[in-house]
Design an enzyme around this catalytic site. Structure first.
Site, PDB file in Angstrom:
ATOM      1  N   GLY A  28     -65.978 -59.341  12.486  1.00  0.00           N
ATOM      2  CA  GLY A  28     -64.733 -59.592  11.770  1.00  0.00           C
ATOM      3  C   GLY A  28     -64.472 -61.077  11.645  1.00  0.00           C
ATOM      4  O   GLY A  28     -65.395 -61.876  11.463  1.00  0.00           O
ATOM      5  N   GLU A  85     -56.965 -54.917  21.324  1.00  0.00           N
ATOM      6  CA  GLU A  85     -56.563 -53.542  21.607  1.00  0.00           C
ATOM      7  C   GLU A  85     -57.730 -52.564  21.622  1.00  0.00           C
ATOM      8  O   GLU A  85     -57.596 -51.441  22.110  1.00  0.00           O
ATOM      9  CB  GLU A  85     -55.491 -53.077  20.616  1.00  0.00           C
ATOM     10  N   HIS A 109     -60.867 -64.697  23.669  1.00  0.00           N
ATOM     11  CA  HIS A 109     -59.451 -64.641  24.047  1.00  0.00           C
ATOM     12  C   HIS A 109     -59.390 -64.033  25.433  1.00  0.00           C
ATOM     13  O   HIS A 109     -60.137 -63.108  25.749  1.00  0.00           O
ATOM     14  CB  HIS A 109     -58.672 -63.808  23.038  1.00  0.00           C
ATOM     15  N   GLY A 135     -61.567 -67.595  11.962  1.00  0.00           N
ATOM     16  CA  GLY A 135     -62.993 -67.554  11.698  1.00  0.00           C
ATOM     17  C   GLY A 135     -63.426 -68.288  10.447  1.00  0.00           C
ATOM     18  O   GLY A 135     -64.426 -69.013  10.452  1.00  0.00           O
ATOM     19  N   ASP A 192     -51.578 -68.988  24.425  1.00  0.00           N
ATOM     20  CA  ASP A 192     -51.873 -68.469  23.087  1.00  0.00           C
ATOM     21  C   ASP A 192     -50.835 -67.436  22.666  1.00  0.00           C
ATOM     22  O   ASP A 192     -50.291 -67.504  21.555  1.00  0.00           O
ATOM     23  CB  ASP A 192     -53.270 -67.845  23.087  1.00  0.00           C
ATOM     24  N   SER A 253     -37.948 -88.523   3.862  1.00  0.00           N
ATOM     25  CA  SER A 253     -36.850 -89.443   3.573  1.00  0.00           C
ATOM     26  C   SER A 253     -36.009 -89.665   4.823  1.00  0.00           C
ATOM     27  O   SER A 253     -35.992 -88.844   5.751  1.00  0.00           O
ATOM     28  CB  SER A 253     -35.967 -88.881   2.459  1.00  0.00           C
TER      29      SER A 253
END
Length: 335
Positions: A28, A85, A109, A135, A192, A253
């Protein structure tokens, strides 16, 4: 007192991976970038997938593709890159039975390891290589001779080379122009999740919608509300990304900067800070992780309902009409 700076490492040694068979599990967002970059770095890469679109995409890219159990059995290094999951089921059914001593298990992760959903055997290396980008950006910058820095960690160091392998892997997916920051599964995972919830996704989307609603309820045209509260957000974020907050303030500005300095702290006041601390506590305690896994086991009723509610918000239909006036945005749209 602030914490001391953590080292930025650029000493990854690709030769440590040259004799290893690498299996990328999942093709993925992260998986395709890791697989392509590692192969272009001269390494031996196969893809483990289930029959379907990801199998076909990996095959079309020229990879050897095989069922996940076969890939896990054959590989010396296994990168588990499916969604958080799904990782536990994939691990239990298709990877754990093939984890012989000395193998390396890589995550992008820290979720599954840090919260204890996956508990690998003690005689393998358990490694984190978390590139700080999606990715397609990882692949794009690598192809341009640049790179995305990674966070690296060794949760288990059975071979004595776990961190060295992590640094080599980070170099393989990021290229020599990028580097790595050493951390831990706990630090990577908790920061994260907090960043996603408090700022990058949850905080930002809620702030944008609340500001849009405030202007529209006060009688301003929704198209103007969209421009001021969403469209121009990218311009400001790009400035912050390139030059930091102070650099952004130099580019806007003086009127905008005065409003920033005097009104911003009123919006993000003590009530919001208290809620941020509560969100962080729920992450640290594992409450959010358990809630998310239970939501998936139940078929995602809340996830689906809230997603549909968000898609029905007026800002989406207004935004679609406004973006149609800017074909360069439509042409670059890749979701």
């Amino acid at each position: 007192m602030s914490a001391p700076p953590i080292p930025y490492r650029t000493d990854g040694d690709l030769s440590l991976l040259s004799n290893l068979s690498i299996a990328i599990i999942g093709y993925g967002s992260q998986g395709h970038a890791h697989a392509l970059n590692l192969r272009d770095s001269g390494l031996q890469v196969m893809v483990g997938a289930r029959p379907g679109s990801s199998w076909d995409r990996a095959s079309e890219a020229g990879f050897e593709v095989c069922p996940v159990p076969e890939a896990a059995a054959r590989a010396d290094l296994i990168a588990l890159l499916v969604n958080d999951e799904f990782q536990l089921d994939v691990f239990k059914e298709s990877i754990a039975p093939y984890l012989s001593a000395g193998k390396r298990l890589v995550f992008a992760h820290g979720f599954a390891i840090h919260f204890g959903f996956i508990q690998p055997p003690p005689d393998i290396d358990v490694i984190l290589v978390a590139p700080k980008g999606p990715g397609r950006l990882i692949r794009k910058l690598f192809s341009e001779g640049l790179g995305v820095p990674s966070l690296v960690a060794a949760h288990q160091n059975a071979t004595g080379l776990a961190l060295d392998i992590a640094l080599a892997y980070a170099k393989g997916i990021g290229g020599p122009a990028s580097g790595a920051i050493e951390t831990s599964f706990k630090q990577e995972c908790e920061t994260d999740l907090f960043g996603e919830q408090a700022v990058l996704c949850g905080g930002m989307s809620a702030l944008v919608k609340a500001a849009f609603e405030t202007l529209v309820e006060a009688g301003y045209p929704p198209e103007l509300a969209y421009f001021e509260c969403l469209h121009e957000l990218k311009l400001t974020v790009d400035l912050m990304h390139e030059s930091g907050i102070s650099g952004m303030r130099k580019a806007i500005s003086d009127t905008a900067q005065f409003g920033d300095l005097t009104r911003g702290p009123r919006l993000i006041g003590e009530t919001v800070r208290a809620e941020m601390k509560q969100v962080l506590q729920e992450i640290q305690s594992g409450q959010f992780a358990r809630e998310w896994m239970e939501e998936n086991r139940a078929g995602r009723p809340l996830f689906n309902a809230l997603t549909e509610e968000g898609q029905d918000h007026p800002i989406e239909s207004v935004g679609e009409a406004v973006r149609a006036l800017m074909p360069w945005i439509q042409n670059s749209k890749k979701i």
